[in-house]
Design a protein around this motif. Structure first.
Motif, short mmCIF file in Angstrom:
data_model
loop_
_atom_site.label_atom_id
_atom_site.label_comp_id
_atom_site.label_asym_id
_atom_site.label_seq_id
_atom_site.Cartn_x
_atom_site.Cartn_y
_atom_site.Cartn_z
N GLN A 103 -8.16 34.86 70.64
CA GLN A 103 -9.46 34.41 71.11
C GLN A 103 -9.68 35.08 72.45
OE1 GLN A 103 -10.49 30.45 70.03
NE2 GLN A 103 -11.79 30.19 71.82
N CYS A 122 -6.40 28.72 74.44
CA CYS A 122 -7.53 28.65 73.51
C CYS A 122 -7.21 27.79 72.29
CB CYS A 122 -7.92 30.05 73.06
SG CYS A 122 -8.42 31.12 74.43
N THR A 136 -5.18 28.46 69.52
CA THR A 136 -5.19 29.15 68.22
C THR A 136 -3.90 28.91 67.43
OG1 THR A 136 -4.34 31.25 69.08
CG2 THR A 136 -6.74 30.93 69.10
#
Length: 157
Positions: free
Chosen positions: A96, A134, A136
């Protein structure tokens, strides 16, 4: 002057033996793929391999790696497992912001080399020292599982 073996090449590094490997890589050798995160070996952004095992370069002095084989994210372009992991990272849209991804990939490659068919629990345990702001993590796990499957089938790149 200290000589280090990095990505299959001998590199000369100046400075004292207690300089962290991270700073030798980034500042002296211009290898900026390895990132500075926390400086305390807690986030994983600085992960590289020493003799195939994932280590934190922010707390590893260059004196500890003399005579050892160091691999960085830049060296993954010639590493079969590294190539597969990077490809599935792209296919799964893992990154990201991308800041932690070099460390995530280096840890994933090390895991797959020692545990070719990791369970979800083994993936979570191996990757637990790598922080992704982020979030992920589900994509990271999926990419590692996909890479393991492809490698088991003899993935061609």
């Amino acid at each position: 002057m200290t000589q280090l073996q990095i990505n299959g090449q001998t590199k000369d590094v100046e400075g004292s033996d207690d300089i962290p490997l991270l700073w030798a890589l980034r500042d002296e050798l211009g290898m900026t793929g390895t990132k500075f995160g926390c400086g305390m070996a807690m986030c994983g952004a600085c992960t590289v391999h020493m003799d195939g095992s994932a280590i934190r370069s922010c707390v590893t002095p260059i004196s500890a790696v003399v005579g050892r084989a160091i691999s960085t994210i830049e060296g993954m372009e010639t590493d079969r497992v590294g190539q597969v992991v990077q490809q599935v990272w792209i296919e799964n849209n893992v990154a990201q912001c991308g800041y932690c991804q070099a460390g995530q990939i280096m840890t994933a490659v090390s895991l797959l080399k020692t545990t070719p068919k990791p369970s979800e629990e083994q993936i979570d345990q191996a990757m637990s020292g790598n922080i992704c702001r982020c979030g992920t993590y589900p994509r990271i796990r999926a990419a590692i599982q996909q890479a393991a499957g492809q490698l088991a089938q003899g993935a061609q790149l």
